[in-house]
Design a protein around this motif. Structure first.
Motif, PDB file in Angstrom:
ATOM      1  N   UNK A  45     110.186  -4.484  -9.078  1.00 44.44           N
ATOM      2  CA  UNK A  45     108.796  -3.918  -9.745  1.00 44.44           C
ATOM      3  C   UNK A  45     108.137  -5.207  -9.823  1.00 44.44           C
ATOM      4  N   UNK A  46     108.539  -6.226 -10.204  1.00 45.57           N
ATOM      5  CA  UNK A  46     107.466  -7.229 -10.085  1.00 45.57           C
ATOM      6  C   UNK A  46     107.046  -7.719  -8.664  1.00 45.57           C
ATOM      7  N   UNK A  47     108.245  -7.692  -7.843  1.00 40.21           N
ATOM      8  CA  UNK A  47     107.800  -8.116  -6.353  1.00 40.21           C
ATOM      9  C   UNK A  47     106.687  -7.321  -5.944  1.00 40.21           C
ATOM     10  N   UNK A  48     106.918  -5.874  -6.174  1.00 44.17           N
ATOM     11  CA  UNK A  48     105.942  -5.023  -5.852  1.00 44.17           C
ATOM     12  C   UNK A  48     104.426  -5.117  -6.389  1.00 44.17           C
ATOM     13  N   UNK A  49     104.360  -5.493  -7.786  1.00 52.11           N
ATOM     14  CA  UNK A  49     103.179  -5.851  -8.265  1.00 52.11           C
ATOM     15  C   UNK A  49     102.623  -7.281  -7.511  1.00 52.11           C
ATOM     16  N   UNK A  50     103.606  -8.086  -7.296  1.00 52.16           N
ATOM     17  CA  UNK A  50     102.966  -9.266  -6.413  1.00 52.16           C
ATOM     18  C   UNK A  50     102.372  -8.838  -5.387  1.00 52.16           C
ATOM     19  N   UNK A  51     103.053  -7.807  -4.328  1.00 51.76           N
ATOM     20  CA  UNK A  51     102.621  -7.484  -3.194  1.00 51.76           C
ATOM     21  C   UNK A  51     101.320  -6.792  -3.146  1.00 51.76           C
ATOM     22  N   UNK A  91     105.763 -14.497   5.458  1.00 47.27           N
ATOM     23  CA  UNK A  91     104.943 -14.544   6.644  1.00 47.27           C
ATOM     24  C   UNK A  91     104.459 -13.283   6.703  1.00 47.27           C
ATOM     25  N   UNK A  92     105.059 -12.091   6.669  1.00 44.99           N
ATOM     26  CA  UNK A  92     104.281 -10.766   6.863  1.00 44.99           C
ATOM     27  C   UNK A  92     103.125 -10.720   6.021  1.00 44.99           C
ATOM     28  N   UNK A  93     103.124 -10.693   4.748  1.00 45.84           N
ATOM     29  CA  UNK A  93     101.942 -10.771   3.899  1.00 45.84           C
ATOM     30  C   UNK A  93     101.023 -11.764   4.278  1.00 45.84           C
ATOM     31  N   UNK A  94     101.284 -13.077   4.732  1.00 48.33           N
ATOM     32  CA  UNK A  94     100.181 -14.079   5.006  1.00 48.33           C
ATOM     33  C   UNK A  94      99.616 -13.490   6.069  1.00 48.33           C
ATOM     34  N   UNK A  95     100.303 -13.215   7.156  1.00 51.51           N
ATOM     35  CA  UNK A  95      99.789 -12.667   8.341  1.00 51.51           C
ATOM     36  C   UNK A  95      98.791 -11.502   8.272  1.00 51.51           C
ATOM     37  N   UNK A 145      88.932  -8.476   9.543  1.00 51.03           N
ATOM     38  CA  UNK A 145      88.367  -7.348   9.856  1.00 51.03           C
ATOM     39  C   UNK A 145      89.062  -6.811  11.315  1.00 51.03           C
ATOM     40  N   UNK A 146      89.006  -5.343  11.248  1.00 49.41           N
ATOM     41  CA  UNK A 146      89.372  -4.647  12.456  1.00 49.41           C
ATOM     42  C   UNK A 146      91.082  -4.051  12.435  1.00 49.41           C
ATOM     43  N   UNK A 147      91.694  -4.944  11.723  1.00 48.61           N
ATOM     44  CA  UNK A 147      93.056  -4.557  11.461  1.00 48.61           C
ATOM     45  C   UNK A 147      93.033  -3.822  10.353  1.00 48.61           C
ATOM     46  N   UNK A 148      94.224  -2.920  10.263  1.00 46.44           N
ATOM     47  CA  UNK A 148      94.403  -2.226   9.099  1.00 46.44           C
ATOM     48  C   UNK A 148      95.594  -2.797   8.219  1.00 46.44           C
ATOM     49  N   UNK A 149      95.250  -2.816   6.963  1.00 51.19           N
ATOM     50  CA  UNK A 149      95.823  -3.591   5.881  1.00 51.19           C
ATOM     51  C   UNK A 149      96.926  -2.644   5.340  1.00 51.19           C
ATOM     52  N   UNK A 150      98.019  -2.729   5.721  1.00 50.44           N
ATOM     53  CA  UNK A 150      99.251  -1.756   5.069  1.00 50.44           C
ATOM     54  C   UNK A 150      99.394  -1.845   3.518  1.00 50.44           C
ATOM     55  N   UNK A 170     105.348  -2.666   3.218  1.00 44.95           N
ATOM     56  CA  UNK A 170     105.802  -3.795   3.275  1.00 44.95           C
ATOM     57  C   UNK A 170     107.003  -4.138   2.525  1.00 44.95           C
ATOM     58  N   UNK A 171     107.091  -3.370   1.496  1.00 44.03           N
ATOM     59  CA  UNK A 171     108.303  -3.438   0.476  1.00 44.03           C
ATOM     60  C   UNK A 171     109.579  -3.066   1.340  1.00 44.03           C
ATOM     61  N   UNK A 172     109.538  -1.977   2.278  1.00 46.42           N
ATOM     62  CA  UNK A 172     110.604  -1.620   2.984  1.00 46.42           C
ATOM     63  C   UNK A 172     111.383  -2.766   3.630  1.00 46.42           C
ATOM     64  N   UNK A 173     110.483  -3.733   3.979  1.00 39.22           N
ATOM     65  CA  UNK A 173     111.466  -4.758   4.619  1.00 39.22           C
ATOM     66  C   UNK A 173     112.320  -5.636   3.705  1.00 39.22           C
ATOM     67  N   UNK A 174     112.189  -5.250   2.522  1.00 40.32           N
ATOM     68  CA  UNK A 174     113.222  -6.078   1.744  1.00 40.32           C
ATOM     69  C   UNK A 174     113.695  -5.386   0.637  1.00 40.32           C
TER      70      UNK A 174
END
Lengths: 195, 195, 195, 195
Positions: D90-96, D167-171, D177-182, D187-191
DNA sequence: GATGAATGAGAATTCATTCAT
DNA sequence: CATGAATGAATTCTCATTCAT
């Protein structure tokens, strides 16, 4: 504004103005016109840079005022020689000692700066034209001629001798830190007539 | 590509570099470090300011290079005296004449600028620390002592005499336009032993 | 000019051009448009900077050419997916691995630079308008939809899923040194349908 | 002079400084160090470029100050997680969610610029050495390990998982602009550990 | 009178681009 | 084709000067 108050203000004004002038002489002498920042003068005088502009319209103005003072003072100090007692040589020695004294350095530096630097403001430049180096020489000439007639000063074209003498003194005063300042006797040797 | 071309390029490079150096000496000597704008050097050399940077990394770099040359040349010219024939006094007179000759002015001015101005780059400052004014005096000292032993040079602390002599010469050379440059004989009077 | 000689020249031309292109990709990718100096490209290619201008009119021209190549290559590599055998998920995994492979970094960087930097030349900017990021998404969409129908890809708005997927991949590829590059499996988790 | 005036000046200074900082973050984030001209920052802040130098010594200084703020803020925001209630996931989700929120983009961009661009000033570079990307990973590691023990986070080398996640978050945040922000869920699905 | 925030002209330096050889 | 000398526009930064408070 009571008269008293006015006087107070006048006094403050004069004090401030002198503060600035003293600071400016110090900084200009060492750093030249371009090398001197208004902020340096303000810092040296312990006031804000804005205040300098209350008393002097521009940097050039301030510099020109200093030059004017320096020129007038130095010319007067030469002319003063003629009222003094003593032989020509003695009076020249007096002048030499006076010039070589530490407290005169800034004035010579200032005049040197004004005669050379390319950032010289128009007004200062005009002053240097009115009282060029030649003016100093002209004023010394009679004294040296007198000395020659008295057999105290070396023979030769008196204008050349005065010119050389003035160059040597000016050069020494301009050198600044690091260089040894000869005493008057040393310089006098260039002009006294050998027995 | 061809050796000829290589040589041509070298020649162009040397020419340009010399052009810039000559122009820079001229302008730096007169205006000091801060007072000298790169555009002035470029204009004096008849090239674009961009090209100056093609040959010299920065203004400080250029100035430092000039100082290095000036210091090396002047030190060498003093040290050269020791290989010459003639009495000490004759050799000192030679040096005096050499220093007072017109073409030396810029070198003295340069060294003076490096010793004083506030914008002196680190590298030039270091050079002045390595070869300070004292270095010149030290190198002249033996010759003057020799002269005293030979009865040609005035008595007194030789270090003081050399210091005064060097100050007077330096001062004269630094003065620049408007001032009369005394001939060697005039300056020599300050050091020769009166008969 | 014999035909043989012409061919030789053509070959040299092509070699040089490729040399420059490879060097330019490397440098532009790392430093961006503004951060890349023509001299860097020339140095990287081992030629003189003047020669770059024989092959490419301007820096912008060179950059635009690279972008064109990068866009075409990447679009083609996506379109190539449709001719391949295997389930949609398998083909997407293939693409993911392909994109994440080291040698693709410069192309992604280039496209990223073109999409962002403000020094983007007009021509490259036009290209990015013609093939904007959306173009990549559009081309991936059918494959993802197929995957959803096959129950391999997570449910939800397919355009959103593709967009997210593409953002994550692009982001990773753009990061550069210092950041860890996840393997394909890690990224695939964001899109596969949980059982 | 009066305390009131003093306060007014302080207020003006603070306002201006903040104006500049906000403008600088905006421009630096988008254009990088080299691509950002001081005039752009001044224009964005609605002041003269001279005034920017009144508050920040150099462009590098300004950039370094921003980086310092960005690094400190982001590190603090990670460390703040450890004081919060809730399960690790839950806390990681919060950070994300926090990281992916729009207002954080500039900070990530800034850190990215500092980690990459070639014109990175020495001071900012030093900061990135002190708090390199690894620092972020180190600070997240305990939380992820906790999550693995609780069976909430996927198995595997925790350092690798955190590295990939970061990396994924930083990337994503760097794309601009122009890119969709998930959204965070994607993102949480990866972990998260699949059930 | 005094302060210091604010402006903008000017100077050093970089770098894309041209062109003679 | 190839080189690198040469140019000048653009950018960072400094500092004299103005002006609101």
């Amino acid at each position: 504004m009571s008269p008293l108050r006015e006087e107070q203000l006048d006094q403050i004004r004069d004090e401030r103005k002198d503060q600035i002038v003293q600071a400016a002489i110090k900084v200009f002498a060492r750093r030249g016109i371009i090398g001197t920042k208004m902020s340096m003068i303000a810092a040296e005088a312990g006031i804000s840079h804005g205040l300098v502009y209350h008393y002097f319209k521009t940097k050039d103005d301030l510099f020109s005022m200093l030059i004017q003072g320096a020129v007038e003072t130095s010319i007067a100090s030469i002319e003063g020689l003629y009222g003094l007692p003593g032989s020509p040589l003695e009076r020249i020695r007096l002048l030499t000692e006076h010039i070589l004294s530490k407290e005169n350095t800034p004035y010579f530096m200032l005049i040197y700066q004004a005669a050379h630097s390319d950032g010289v403001p128009e007004k200062a430049g005009r002053l240097m034209k009115e009282y060029p180096l030649q003016a100093y020489i002209d004023r010394l000439l009679p004294l040296f001629k007198e000395g020659q007639q008295a057999g105290e000063i070396a023979d030769g074209d008196p204008e050349e001798i005065v010119g050389n003498y003035f160059s040597i003194l000016s050069g020494i005063m301009v050198l600044g830190e690091g260089y040894r300042i000869p005493n008057a006797e040393f310089v006098m040797r260039t002009i006294v007539k050998p027995k």
